[in-house]
Scaffold this active site. Structure first.
Site, PDB file in Angstrom:
ATOM      1  N   ASP A 132      30.755  20.050   5.507  1.00 37.22           N
ATOM      2  CA  ASP A 132      30.206  18.357   4.734  1.00 37.22           C
ATOM      3  C   ASP A 132      30.076  17.437   5.492  1.00 37.22           C
ATOM      4  OD1 ASP A 132      26.861  17.307   4.432  1.00 37.22           O
ATOM      5  OD2 ASP A 132      28.420  16.405   2.785  1.00 37.22           O
ATOM      6  N   CYS A 189       9.991  28.337  15.478  1.00 37.86           N
ATOM      7  CA  CYS A 189       9.008  27.770  14.868  1.00 37.86           C
ATOM      8  C   CYS A 189       7.820  27.522  15.193  1.00 37.86           C
ATOM      9  CB  CYS A 189      10.105  25.763  14.491  1.00 37.86           C
ATOM     10  SG  CYS A 189      10.990  25.547  13.560  1.00 37.86           S
ATOM     11  N   CYS A 192       3.831  26.421  14.808  1.00 42.07           N
ATOM     12  CA  CYS A 192       3.966  25.747  13.331  1.00 42.07           C
ATOM     13  C   CYS A 192       4.337  24.080  13.473  1.00 42.07           C
ATOM     14  CB  CYS A 192       4.794  26.391  12.368  1.00 42.07           C
ATOM     15  SG  CYS A 192       5.057  25.669  11.084  1.00 42.07           S
ATOM     16  N   CYS A 195       6.238  20.789   8.298  1.00 41.85           N
ATOM     17  CA  CYS A 195       6.626  20.097   7.958  1.00 41.85           C
ATOM     18  C   CYS A 195       6.144  18.667   8.472  1.00 41.85           C
ATOM     19  CB  CYS A 195       8.779  20.754   8.367  1.00 41.85           C
ATOM     20  SG  CYS A 195       8.726  20.918  10.435  1.00 41.85           S
ATOM     21  N   CYS A 199       5.737  15.650   5.512  1.00 41.13           N
ATOM     22  CA  CYS A 199       6.686  14.307   5.307  1.00 41.13           C
ATOM     23  C   CYS A 199       5.680  13.024   5.273  1.00 41.13           C
ATOM     24  CB  CYS A 199       7.487  14.267   7.092  1.00 41.13           C
ATOM     25  SG  CYS A 199       9.139  12.822   6.145  1.00 41.13           S
ATOM     26  N   CYS A 245      15.295  14.860  -1.079  1.00 38.32           N
ATOM     27  CA  CYS A 245      13.761  15.697  -1.170  1.00 38.32           C
ATOM     28  C   CYS A 245      13.972  16.427  -0.141  1.00 38.32           C
ATOM     29  CB  CYS A 245      13.035  14.383  -0.025  1.00 38.32           C
ATOM     30  SG  CYS A 245      11.728  15.106   0.713  1.00 38.32           S
ATOM     31  N   CYS A 248      10.043  19.382   3.726  1.00 38.48           N
ATOM     32  CA  CYS A 248       9.731  19.648   4.776  1.00 38.48           C
ATOM     33  C   CYS A 248      10.481  21.031   4.387  1.00 38.48           C
ATOM     34  CB  CYS A 248      10.306  19.057   6.037  1.00 38.48           C
ATOM     35  SG  CYS A 248      12.081  19.001   5.277  1.00 38.48           S
ATOM     36  N   CYS A 252       8.120  25.407   4.293  1.00 36.58           N
ATOM     37  CA  CYS A 252       8.220  26.172   5.845  1.00 36.58           C
ATOM     38  C   CYS A 252       7.516  27.406   5.420  1.00 36.58           C
ATOM     39  CB  CYS A 252      10.142  25.606   5.980  1.00 36.58           C
ATOM     40  SG  CYS A 252       9.941  26.806   7.798  1.00 36.58           S
TER      41      CYS A 252
END
Ligand code: B12
Ligand code: SF4
Ligand code: SF4
Length: 346
Positions: A132, A189, A192, A195, A199, A245, A248, A252
């Protein structure tokens, strides 16, 4: 070591997903630079300062690096999604932050992986662990290593496991040839756009960059990374989110049957804690409650700011007294957000 041996070893070290990529620049570095130059990073200076250039080439992190072993660790548990849970009196803390701090858990697993590779490599072996915080385009290298594709929500999605997984990498001086599965999977994806439509703060923006997240509008950024005032236009969209959050990812379709982790450390300390309980925490109680979880990153002041907004967004009269108390806080940021939240109760 060969790529199947590396995968097996990674699995033994607790990583459900693993793959191998060459430690070379990726084409997405140009997208990153454009994203950063476009101001989408907001106040996250660690993304835009001199460390941005390090993201150009992983060998700037470890000069001898030849291979990146990218790993994924699932964190999904059996608890409801934020989109399935509608108790306005309770706060939403995002799924990834319910339990142990993933930085520590992934690092421990990567240290074991590192020891295994070192033992088989012999003299001259060099390595670097990233989880990260290193200036490395984690999703891009994980995509390159075959762990998933980057979806319209900008998360890395695995066809079998969904997107509820953390990423970590081990940069090594060994040359490990990628196997047939260590290649970017196709973008699944399709047509689609769930998301983008779901949002609440319209943070997933169209543009020349393709799939772009404007962090300045993302609830995750607003509740965790932003230190000061939350801009007015986004306050109501934040709902009862107090840390991060999940929306999204909740919507999915690839997460409908997302794999779950058996790691006990990811279970929630307290699922969706009551907002008034959070509002009454002293700084010491906040630290004790969220010790060793990612939540401390928001800091006490930012967390109470978020709790105040969430109570205002609930419009519940029962929060008047705790909000009045927060409005008298010596912390000007918390007091100002509590005052605005009180306006919502009128
Ligand atoms: C800064 C950051 C954030 C910021 C910005 C998020 C963002 N989308 O950029 C904020 C605070 C908003 C955030 C939120 C979250 N984050 Co975060 N975050 C990071 C961090 C530290 C850097 C990401 C970054 O460089 N962003 C800048 C953008 C431009 O880079 P990128 O997302 O990697 O984008 C690449 C692709 O999108 C691609 N790309 C861009 N445009 C196009 C166009 C096309 C056509 C193609 C093919 C590719 C492409 O190129 C880009 C450069 O590589 C990484 C760790 C790391 N070192 O990478 C974790 C990381 C991405 N976060 C993670 C998580 C879990 C989250 C949250 C789910 C937490 C939460 N529940 O609140 C949310 C998800 C929000 C979302 N929809 O992305 C995980 C993601 C795991 C996964 N499966 O994807 C990571 C990898 C941390 C980890 N080690 O596990 N995060
Ligand atoms: S994490 Fe939430 S606010 Fe951020 S892009 Fe996803 S749905 Fe939007
Ligand atoms: S919701 Fe749809 S568009 Fe968004 S990431 Fe998932 S599959 Fe892709």
């Amino acid at each position: 070591m060969t790529w199947p041996e590396v995968r097996l070893l990674a699995r033994r070290c607790g990583f459900e997903l693993a793959g191998v990529a060459r430690a070379e620049p990726v084409r997405e570095r140009a997208w990153y630079q454009a994203w950063s130059a476009g101001g989408f990073a907001g106040e996250m200076r660690y993304l835009t300062d001199r460390r941005a250039e390090v993201r150009e080439d992983p060998r700037l992190l470890l000069a001898s690096a030849r291979t990146i072993v990218a790993v994924g660790k699932l964190y999904n548990t059996a608890w409801p999604l934020s989109t399935e849970f509608s108790d306005a009196e309770r706060a939403w803390i995002s799924r990834y932050a319910w339990g142990d701090d993933y930085h520590r858990v992934l690092r421990l697993g990567l240290e074991r992986l590192d020891a295994g590779l070192r033992a088989s490599a012999g003299a001259g072996y060099e390595s670097k662990i990233c989880v990260d915080t290193a200036p490395l385009l984690e999703r891009s290298y994980a995509r390159q290593a075959g762990l998933g594709w980057i979806g319209r929500n900008t998360c890395l999605i695995n066809q079998r496991s969904g997107s509820w997984f953390f990423l970590g990498e081990l940069l090594v001086s060994l040359a490990i040839d990628p196997g047939p599965e260590d290649a970017p999977p196709p973008d699944r994806c399709g047509t689609c756009r769930r998301c983008i439509e779901a949002c609440p703060t319209q943070a997933l923006v169209p543009g020349e960059l393709g799939y772009t997240l404007d962090a300045r509008q993302c609830i995750s950024y607003l509740t965790i990374e932003l230190r000061g005032e939350i801009p007015d236009p986004h306050r109501s969209g934040m709902g009862r989110h107090v840390f991060g959050c999940d929306i999204c990812q909740d919507v999915c379709p690839w997460n409908r049957r997302a794999s779950q982790s058996d790691e006990p450390g990811w279970q929630p300390l307290e699922f969706a804690p009551p907002l008034d309980k959070l509002a009454s925490l002293t700084e010491a109680e906040f630290r004790a409650m969220f010790e060793n979880t990612p939540v401390t990153r928001a800091r006490y002041s930012g967390f109470l700011r978020n709790v105040a907004l969430a109570m205002g967004n609930s419009r519940l009269e029962k929060f008047r007294a705790p909000l009045e108390k927060l409005a008298r806080s010596p912390d000007a940021l918390v007091a100002a957000h509590a005052e605005q939240a009180l306006e919502n109760l009128k």
